[in-house]
Write a protein that holds these residues in place. Sequence first.
Motif, PDB file in Angstrom:
ATOM      1  N   SER A  14       0.253  19.910  -0.468  1.00 23.37           N
ATOM      2  CA  SER A  14      -1.108  20.190  -0.918  1.00 23.37           C
ATOM      3  C   SER A  14      -0.972  20.983  -2.213  1.00 23.37           C
ATOM      4  O   SER A  14      -0.804  22.203  -2.192  1.00 23.37           O
ATOM      5  N   PRO A  15      -1.003  20.294  -3.352  1.00 23.72           N
ATOM      6  CA  PRO A  15      -0.518  20.904  -4.595  1.00 23.72           C
ATOM      7  C   PRO A  15      -1.501  21.853  -5.273  1.00 23.72           C
ATOM      8  O   PRO A  15      -2.716  21.737  -5.121  1.00 23.72           O
ATOM      9  N   VAL A  16      -0.926  22.763  -6.049  1.00 28.67           N
ATOM     10  CA  VAL A  16      -1.718  23.699  -6.843  1.00 28.67           C
ATOM     11  C   VAL A  16      -2.264  23.006  -8.082  1.00 28.67           C
ATOM     12  O   VAL A  16      -3.431  23.127  -8.425  1.00 28.67           O
ATOM     13  N   GLY A  17      -1.393  22.285  -8.787  1.00 25.61           N
ATOM     14  CA  GLY A  17      -1.794  21.634 -10.026  1.00 25.61           C
ATOM     15  C   GLY A  17      -1.391  20.175 -10.043  1.00 25.61           C
ATOM     16  O   GLY A  17      -1.365  19.505  -9.022  1.00 25.61           O
ATOM     17  N   GLU A  18      -1.065  19.674 -11.227  1.00 23.19           N
ATOM     18  CA  GLU A  18      -0.648  18.283 -11.366  1.00 23.19           C
ATOM     19  C   GLU A  18       0.776  18.119 -10.831  1.00 23.19           C
ATOM     20  O   GLU A  18       1.608  19.005 -10.962  1.00 23.19           O
ATOM     21  N   THR A  19       1.056  16.955 -10.266  1.00 25.61           N
ATOM     22  CA  THR A  19       2.302  16.793  -9.506  1.00 25.61           C
ATOM     23  C   THR A  19       3.126  15.567  -9.872  1.00 25.61           C
ATOM     24  O   THR A  19       4.228  15.415  -9.369  1.00 25.61           O
ATOM     25  N   ALA A  20       2.596  14.671 -10.707  1.00 25.92           N
ATOM     26  CA  ALA A  20       3.227  13.367 -10.894  1.00 25.92           C
ATOM     27  C   ALA A  20       4.700  13.469 -11.281  1.00 25.92           C
ATOM     28  O   ALA A  20       5.560  12.803 -10.690  1.00 25.92           O
ATOM     29  N   ALA A  21       5.016  14.326 -12.257  1.00 22.62           N
ATOM     30  CA  ALA A  21       6.401  14.428 -12.733  1.00 22.62           C
ATOM     31  C   ALA A  21       7.322  14.967 -11.644  1.00 22.62           C
ATOM     32  O   ALA A  21       8.433  14.458 -11.441  1.00 22.62           O
ATOM     33  N   ARG A  22       6.863  15.988 -10.919  1.00 21.90           N
ATOM     34  CA  ARG A  22       7.706  16.602  -9.887  1.00 21.90           C
ATOM     35  C   ARG A  22       7.942  15.632  -8.732  1.00 21.90           C
ATOM     36  O   ARG A  22       9.050  15.531  -8.195  1.00 21.90           O
ATOM     37  N   VAL A  23       6.911  14.892  -8.352  1.00 20.70           N
ATOM     38  CA  VAL A  23       7.050  13.945  -7.251  1.00 20.70           C
ATOM     39  C   VAL A  23       7.963  12.794  -7.657  1.00 20.70           C
ATOM     40  O   VAL A  23       8.773  12.308  -6.848  1.00 20.70           O
ATOM     41  N   ALA A  24       7.864  12.344  -8.909  1.00 24.33           N
ATOM     42  CA  ALA A  24       8.763  11.287  -9.391  1.00 24.33           C
ATOM     43  C   ALA A  24      10.212  11.763  -9.353  1.00 24.33           C
ATOM     44  O   ALA A  24      11.127  11.008  -9.016  1.00 24.33           O
ATOM     45  N   ASP A  25      10.411  13.034  -9.678  1.00 16.49           N
ATOM     46  CA  ASP A  25      11.739  13.661  -9.609  1.00 16.49           C
ATOM     47  C   ASP A  25      12.295  13.590  -8.185  1.00 16.49           C
ATOM     48  O   ASP A  25      13.441  13.217  -7.955  1.00 16.49           O
ATOM     49  N   LEU A  26      11.454  13.983  -7.222  1.00 17.65           N
ATOM     50  CA  LEU A  26      11.871  13.964  -5.818  1.00 17.65           C
ATOM     51  C   LEU A  26      12.197  12.549  -5.363  1.00 17.65           C
ATOM     52  O   LEU A  26      13.184  12.322  -4.661  1.00 17.65           O
ATOM     53  N   ALA A  27      11.376  11.589  -5.767  1.00 19.99           N
ATOM     54  CA  ALA A  27      11.613  10.199  -5.386  1.00 19.99           C
ATOM     55  C   ALA A  27      12.963   9.723  -5.908  1.00 19.99           C
ATOM     56  O   ALA A  27      13.684   8.991  -5.222  1.00 19.99           O
ATOM     57  N   GLY A  28      13.318  10.171  -7.115  1.00 19.48           N
ATOM     58  CA  GLY A  28      14.610   9.816  -7.679  1.00 19.48           C
ATOM     59  C   GLY A  28      15.775  10.371  -6.888  1.00 19.48           C
ATOM     60  O   GLY A  28      16.889   9.847  -6.950  1.00 19.48           O
ATOM     61  N   HIS A  29      15.512  11.449  -6.132  1.00 20.55           N
ATOM     62  CA  HIS A  29      16.549  12.051  -5.288  1.00 20.55           C
ATOM     63  C   HIS A  29      16.437  11.590  -3.838  1.00 20.55           C
ATOM     64  O   HIS A  29      17.078  12.148  -2.943  1.00 20.55           O
ATOM     65  N   GLY A  30      15.584  10.617  -3.593  1.00 22.62           N
ATOM     66  CA  GLY A  30      15.479  10.053  -2.241  1.00 22.62           C
ATOM     67  C   GLY A  30      14.527  10.775  -1.318  1.00 22.62           C
ATOM     68  O   GLY A  30      14.566  10.558  -0.104  1.00 22.62           O
ATOM     69  N   VAL A  31      13.664  11.655  -1.849  1.00 21.92           N
ATOM     70  CA  VAL A  31      12.704  12.389  -1.014  1.00 21.92           C
ATOM     71  C   VAL A  31      11.306  11.810  -1.230  1.00 21.92           C
ATOM     72  O   VAL A  31      10.731  11.936  -2.314  1.00 21.92           O
ATOM     73  N   SER A  32      10.758  11.168  -0.201  1.00 24.44           N
ATOM     74  CA  SER A  32       9.399  10.625  -0.284  1.00 24.44           C
ATOM     75  C   SER A  32       8.386  11.763  -0.181  1.00 24.44           C
ATOM     76  O   SER A  32       8.620  12.760   0.507  1.00 24.44           O
ATOM     77  N   THR A  33       7.254  11.603  -0.866  1.00 26.96           N
ATOM     78  CA  THR A  33       6.219  12.634  -0.866  1.00 26.96           C
ATOM     79  C   THR A  33       4.859  12.004  -0.591  1.00 26.96           C
ATOM     80  O   THR A  33       4.557  10.929  -1.100  1.00 26.96           O
ATOM     81  N   VAL A  34       4.064  12.700   0.226  1.00 27.26           N
ATOM     82  CA  VAL A  34       2.674  12.331   0.433  1.00 27.26           C
ATOM     83  C   VAL A  34       1.826  13.557   0.113  1.00 27.26           C
ATOM     84  O   VAL A  34       2.076  14.644   0.637  1.00 27.26           O
ATOM     85  N   LEU A  35       0.843  13.383  -0.770  1.00 25.57           N
ATOM     86  CA  LEU A  35      -0.078  14.489  -1.057  1.00 25.57           C
ATOM     87  C   LEU A  35      -1.064  14.616   0.099  1.00 25.57           C
ATOM     88  O   LEU A  35      -1.562  13.615   0.623  1.00 25.57           O
TER      89      LEU A  35
END
Length: 333
Positions: free
Chosen positions: A124-145
Amino acid sequence: MRTASVKDVADRAGVSVGTVSNVLNNPDRVAERTRERVQSAIADLGFVRNDAARQLRAGHSRTIGLVVLDAANPFYAALARGAEEEATRHNFSLLLASSLQDADREHRYIDLFEEQRVQGLLLSPVGETAARVADLAGHGVSTVLVDRDAEAETYGSVSVDDVHGGRIAVEHLLETGRRRIAFVAAETELRQVADRWRGARDAVAQEPSAGASIELVEAHSLTTLGGRAATLSLLEREPADIPDAIFCANDLLATGALQAFIMDGRYRVPDDVALVGYDDIEFASSAIVPLTTIRRPAEELGRTAVRMLLGDTASEHTVFRPELIARASTGSR
């Protein structure tokens, strides 16, 4: 004293290390008598599996990280309860963290959960998240807002239509004859709060009769104390300038507003001022004046997010429709 190892268990049970591993991870593959012998050796030696080492080998754990805006808020507590129940149903554990609306704190928890090799992250993010979530996806961590719609199609989100929620809250107040409305809020840069404010303004703009107005009254926090202080400041105005309705951005603020009216003693809810909250936390229905509020399905948000994360729907977007719950604070019985 040295901690017992898998090899110690194998030696005590008279089996191979591989057999012990199967008993721990795939017990159905081991004959019952052998399994009982290994389990007896585990109990005798007080063996505790090194889950951190297992996670390193597997590349991930059977845990899910959840970062919410404020774990002290009963809405997020209920959301976490729903997520935990669903995670447990799938034999996963839930790790909970609270960002306290601090972006740096949020990033530290995301980093920590990634280091713990969580299976996935609910955020449940504070601000914008697209770049950080893309980073996590690149490391194999799926994210759901959670409690926020996604800015991108590459990851999922579970949210509530808060623009609609703000609109129906104020439409209800207008239908009861209220015309001078105050929207009490804090953290107005948060998407959820901004959307409620937008919906509230839309409702007033679409009111056909003349004389309806709405103003933003900023509280110092989205808490009971924040709502109390903001409402007491409103009550310092000249009587003609006091609004005849208050819409609060959440139920904690509305609870504080109720306290302020009781402390001041000159005005009554709902006779003089109608009051609406948001979230429908457990306390709302049992307040000294039961609180009219906008219900959001907190537990279902959490459950849906976990199902999305663990299923094949991690890039879908689910939007729930909030519901008006009319109670005594707006004259409904």
